[in-house]
Design a protein around this motif. Structure first.
Motif, PDB file in Angstrom:
ATOM      1  N   ARG A 180      -2.522  -4.082  41.829  1.00  0.00           N
ATOM      2  CA  ARG A 180      -3.348  -5.298  42.492  1.00  0.00           C
ATOM      3  C   ARG A 180      -2.311  -6.331  42.496  1.00  0.00           C
ATOM      4  NH1 ARG A 180      -9.000  -5.105  42.761  1.00  0.00           N
ATOM      5  NH2 ARG A 180      -8.871  -7.193  43.189  1.00  0.00           N
ATOM      6  N   ALA A 181      -1.963  -7.051  43.670  1.00  0.00           N
ATOM      7  CA  ALA A 181      -1.115  -8.081  43.983  1.00  0.00           C
ATOM      8  C   ALA A 181      -1.598  -9.337  42.960  1.00  0.00           C
ATOM      9  CB  ALA A 181      -1.463  -8.539  45.206  1.00  0.00           C
ATOM     10  N   GLU A 182      -2.856  -9.486  42.480  1.00  0.00           N
ATOM     11  CA  GLU A 182      -3.272 -10.558  41.809  1.00  0.00           C
ATOM     12  C   GLU A 182      -2.771 -10.402  40.189  1.00  0.00           C
ATOM     13  OE1 GLU A 182      -6.133 -10.032  45.105  1.00  0.00           O
ATOM     14  OE2 GLU A 182      -5.187  -8.651  43.739  1.00  0.00           O
ATOM     15  N   THR A 183      -2.669  -9.167  39.775  1.00  0.00           N
ATOM     16  CA  THR A 183      -2.300  -9.030  38.341  1.00  0.00           C
ATOM     17  C   THR A 183      -1.180  -8.373  38.255  1.00  0.00           C
ATOM     18  OG1 THR A 183      -3.661  -7.105  38.633  1.00  0.00           O
ATOM     19  CG2 THR A 183      -4.629  -8.980  37.846  1.00  0.00           C
ATOM     20  N   VAL A 184      -0.238  -7.872  39.288  1.00  0.00           N
ATOM     21  CA  VAL A 184       0.755  -7.088  39.165  1.00  0.00           C
ATOM     22  C   VAL A 184       2.007  -7.469  38.244  1.00  0.00           C
ATOM     23  CG1 VAL A 184       1.940  -7.825  41.119  1.00  0.00           C
ATOM     24  CG2 VAL A 184       2.701  -5.498  40.531  1.00  0.00           C
ATOM     25  N   ALA A 185       2.216  -9.088  38.284  1.00  0.00           N
ATOM     26  CA  ALA A 185       2.924  -9.741  37.570  1.00  0.00           C
ATOM     27  C   ALA A 185       2.715  -9.751  35.988  1.00  0.00           C
ATOM     28  CB  ALA A 185       3.181 -11.030  37.916  1.00  0.00           C
ATOM     29  N   GLU A 186       1.379  -9.416  35.681  1.00  0.00           N
ATOM     30  CA  GLU A 186       1.112  -9.417  34.039  1.00  0.00           C
ATOM     31  C   GLU A 186       0.614  -8.405  33.616  1.00  0.00           C
ATOM     32  OE1 GLU A 186      -0.870 -11.726  36.779  1.00  0.00           O
ATOM     33  OE2 GLU A 186       0.677 -13.155  36.319  1.00  0.00           O
ATOM     34  N   LYS A 187       0.485  -7.189  34.397  1.00  0.00           N
ATOM     35  CA  LYS A 187      -0.267  -5.963  33.769  1.00  0.00           C
ATOM     36  C   LYS A 187       0.991  -5.194  33.002  1.00  0.00           C
ATOM     37  CE  LYS A 187      -3.540  -2.113  34.634  1.00  0.00           C
ATOM     38  NZ  LYS A 187      -4.368  -1.448  35.847  1.00  0.00           N
ATOM     39  N   PRO A 188       0.624  -4.857  31.786  1.00  0.00           N
ATOM     40  CA  PRO A 188       2.001  -4.064  31.011  1.00  0.00           C
ATOM     41  C   PRO A 188       2.198  -3.167  31.614  1.00  0.00           C
ATOM     42  CG  PRO A 188      -0.014  -4.765  29.460  1.00  0.00           C
ATOM     43  CD  PRO A 188      -0.533  -5.004  30.950  1.00  0.00           C
ATOM     44  N   SER A 189       1.669  -2.174  32.519  1.00  0.00           N
ATOM     45  CA  SER A 189       1.934  -1.109  33.039  1.00  0.00           C
ATOM     46  C   SER A 189       3.047  -1.385  34.319  1.00  0.00           C
ATOM     47  CB  SER A 189       0.944  -0.183  33.669  1.00  0.00           C
ATOM     48  OG  SER A 189      -0.109  -0.010  32.725  1.00  0.00           O
ATOM     49  N   PHE A 190       2.985  -2.533  35.115  1.00  0.00           N
ATOM     50  CA  PHE A 190       3.568  -2.922  36.231  1.00  0.00           C
ATOM     51  C   PHE A 190       4.628  -4.333  35.859  1.00  0.00           C
ATOM     52  CE2 PHE A 190      -0.645  -1.579  37.918  1.00  0.00           C
ATOM     53  CZ  PHE A 190      -0.365  -0.447  38.287  1.00  0.00           C
ATOM     54  N   LYS A 191       4.535  -4.981  35.192  1.00  0.00           N
ATOM     55  CA  LYS A 191       5.281  -6.189  35.046  1.00  0.00           C
ATOM     56  C   LYS A 191       6.650  -6.093  35.044  1.00  0.00           C
ATOM     57  CE  LYS A 191       4.622  -7.470  29.973  1.00  0.00           C
ATOM     58  NZ  LYS A 191       4.101  -8.389  29.121  1.00  0.00           N
ATOM     59  N   ILE A 246       4.783   6.139  36.771  1.00  0.00           N
ATOM     60  CA  ILE A 246       4.626   6.408  35.324  1.00  0.00           C
ATOM     61  C   ILE A 246       5.527   5.231  34.574  1.00  0.00           C
ATOM     62  CG2 ILE A 246       5.342   8.026  33.708  1.00  0.00           C
ATOM     63  CD1 ILE A 246       5.344  10.080  35.959  1.00  0.00           C
ATOM     64  N   PRO A 247       4.714   4.343  33.726  1.00  0.00           N
ATOM     65  CA  PRO A 247       5.674   3.424  32.900  1.00  0.00           C
ATOM     66  C   PRO A 247       6.713   3.948  31.973  1.00  0.00           C
ATOM     67  CG  PRO A 247       3.396   2.741  32.871  1.00  0.00           C
ATOM     68  CD  PRO A 247       3.447   4.390  33.484  1.00  0.00           C
ATOM     69  N   SER A 248       7.802   3.303  31.662  1.00  0.00           N
ATOM     70  CA  SER A 248       8.763   4.095  30.858  1.00  0.00           C
ATOM     71  C   SER A 248       8.702   4.327  29.445  1.00  0.00           C
ATOM     72  CB  SER A 248      10.157   2.678  30.761  1.00  0.00           C
ATOM     73  OG  SER A 248       9.658   1.717  30.200  1.00  0.00           O
ATOM     74  N   TRP A 249       7.290   3.736  28.921  1.00  0.00           N
ATOM     75  CA  TRP A 249       6.693   3.936  27.745  1.00  0.00           C
ATOM     76  C   TRP A 249       5.820   4.918  27.602  1.00  0.00           C
ATOM     77  CZ3 TRP A 249       1.977   2.601  28.532  1.00  0.00           C
ATOM     78  CH2 TRP A 249       1.600   1.591  29.573  1.00  0.00           C
ATOM     79  N   ALA A 250       5.291   5.457  28.803  1.00  0.00           N
ATOM     80  CA  ALA A 250       4.077   6.405  28.708  1.00  0.00           C
ATOM     81  C   ALA A 250       4.435   7.386  27.900  1.00  0.00           C
ATOM     82  CB  ALA A 250       3.983   6.870  30.118  1.00  0.00           C
ATOM     83  N   LYS A 251       3.381   8.217  27.205  1.00  0.00           N
ATOM     84  CA  LYS A 251       3.420   9.179  26.465  1.00  0.00           C
ATOM     85  C   LYS A 251       2.892  10.431  27.324  1.00  0.00           C
ATOM     86  CE  LYS A 251       2.561   6.598  21.910  1.00  0.00           C
ATOM     87  NZ  LYS A 251       1.776   6.643  20.859  1.00  0.00           N
ATOM     88  N   ASP A 252       2.208  10.294  28.350  1.00  0.00           N
ATOM     89  CA  ASP A 252       1.771  11.394  29.000  1.00  0.00           C
ATOM     90  C   ASP A 252       2.040  10.928  30.569  1.00  0.00           C
ATOM     91  OD1 ASP A 252       0.392  13.416  30.401  1.00  0.00           O
ATOM     92  OD2 ASP A 252      -1.580  13.198  29.169  1.00  0.00           O
ATOM     93  N   THR A 253       2.843  11.949  31.270  1.00  0.00           N
ATOM     94  CA  THR A 253       2.962  11.663  32.601  1.00  0.00           C
ATOM     95  C   THR A 253       1.654  11.540  33.574  1.00  0.00           C
ATOM     96  OG1 THR A 253       3.583  14.162  33.117  1.00  0.00           O
ATOM     97  CG2 THR A 253       5.318  12.754  32.376  1.00  0.00           C
ATOM     98  N   SER A 254       0.626  12.200  33.175  1.00  0.00           N
ATOM     99  CA  SER A 254      -0.426  12.291  33.975  1.00  0.00           C
ATOM    100  C   SER A 254      -0.983  10.831  34.206  1.00  0.00           C
ATOM    101  CB  SER A 254      -1.523  12.957  33.284  1.00  0.00           C
ATOM    102  OG  SER A 254      -2.139  12.418  32.037  1.00  0.00           O
ATOM    103  N   ILE A 255      -0.521   9.780  33.416  1.00  0.00           N
ATOM    104  CA  ILE A 255      -0.931   8.448  33.746  1.00  0.00           C
ATOM    105  C   ILE A 255      -0.818   7.871  35.342  1.00  0.00           C
ATOM    106  CG2 ILE A 255       0.979   7.310  32.998  1.00  0.00           C
ATOM    107  CD1 ILE A 255      -0.583   5.110  31.718  1.00  0.00           C
ATOM    108  N   GLY A 256       0.231   8.846  35.518  1.00  0.00           N
ATOM    109  CA  GLY A 256       0.610   8.206  37.146  1.00  0.00           C
ATOM    110  C   GLY A 256      -0.353   8.374  37.911  1.00  0.00           C
ATOM    111  N   TYR A 257      -1.238   9.412  38.140  1.00  0.00           N
ATOM    112  CA  TYR A 257      -2.353   9.619  38.768  1.00  0.00           C
ATOM    113  C   TYR A 257      -3.435   8.454  38.832  1.00  0.00           C
ATOM    114  CZ  TYR A 257      -0.524  14.077  39.468  1.00  0.00           C
ATOM    115  OH  TYR A 257       0.202  15.530  39.719  1.00  0.00           O
ATOM    116  N   LYS A 258      -3.327   7.648  37.910  1.00  0.00           N
ATOM    117  CA  LYS A 258      -4.264   6.594  37.983  1.00  0.00           C
ATOM    118  C   LYS A 258      -3.767   5.259  38.152  1.00  0.00           C
ATOM    119  CE  LYS A 258      -6.539   8.182  33.870  1.00  0.00           C
ATOM    120  NZ  LYS A 258      -7.134   7.917  32.200  1.00  0.00           N
TER     121      LYS A 258
END
Length: 225
Positions: free
Chosen positions: A75-86, A58-70
């Motif tokens: 992905r290793a290829e995008t984890v450093a750039e994707k807003p949810s994970f970077k 669940i990203p710190s900026w999430a408005k709904d905790t249900s986002i965690g189920y997604k």
């Protein structure tokens, strides 16, 4: 992807593998599923410690905790750039102890589960993870985690095109080090690689239901089954 795994290894092996001062007592787990609490090794300023993190970041900026189920995997290829994970990739990396993980493969008109594990029964696998601290407007605090996946290696690719990143013991400290904030410093750890000491075998379809939780779930199916 990685959507289910097991951890039925003696607790002392976790102490040894991750160089921890202590490991809380916990029952063996054979069917760990998204949304549940998973044991994760994190680096604090003082030491390494084991924490319970909810599987599904669940990203710190999430408005709904249900986002965690997604967000059970990154992905290793995008984890450093994707807003949810970077942000977590830079400052909050962790290791998730596992005995092995499950994958499903279409066989004879049904989805057959397989278990991928070490050939040495008490070996501990360390899955690469990132974790996040979330606090709701009402003050609810949730610490959550995602497992990083990479392109499947030769063992897993017949079953699925992705697999969890497995961190070698010599890379533990570098992966956990919060001072290595540049993802390029740990990018090589995320690469797919062969694991000659691992094997895969069919297991019972009882693992399909997270309600089933026993050591029989990781037993190889009889060759006649």
């Amino acid at each position: 992807m990685c959507g289910r795994f097991a951890l039925g290894i003696p607790r002392k092996r976790l102490l040894e593998r991750f160089e921890l001062a202590e490991v809380p007592q916990a029952p063996a787990r054979y069917n760990i599923a998204p949304g549940q609490l998973v044991e994760s090794v994190v680096q604090t300023p003082e030491r390494r410690e084991m924490r319970l993190l909810k599987w599904g970041l669940i990203p710190s900026w999430a408005k709904d905790t249900s986002i965690g189920y997604k967000m059970i995997n990154a992905r290793a290829e995008t984890v450093a750039e994707k807003p949810s994970f970077k942000a977590a990739m830079r400052r909050r990396r962790c290791l998730i102890p596992a005995q092995g993980f499950y994958e499903w493969h279409e066989e004879n008109g049904h989805r057959q589960p397989w278990f991928i594990t070490s050939r040495t029964p008490e070996d501990v696998l360390a899955l690469a993870g990132i974790w996040e601290h979330y606090e709701s407007p009402e003050g609810e605090i949730i610490e959550s985690v995602a497992i990083i996946t990479c392109q499947a290696n030769e063992l897993v690719s017949p079953l699925h095109d992705r697999m969890p990143v497995i961190v070698a013991p010599q890379d533990d400290a570098r992966w956990l080090d919060p001072q290595k904030g540049d993802p390029a410093q740990v990018a090589d750890i995320l690469a797919s690689r062969p694991w000659s000491d691992m094997w895969a075998y069919r297991v019972s379809t009882r693992v399909n239901s997270p309600k089933n939780e026993d050591a029989g779930l990781i037993e190889p199916l009889n060759s006649l089954s």
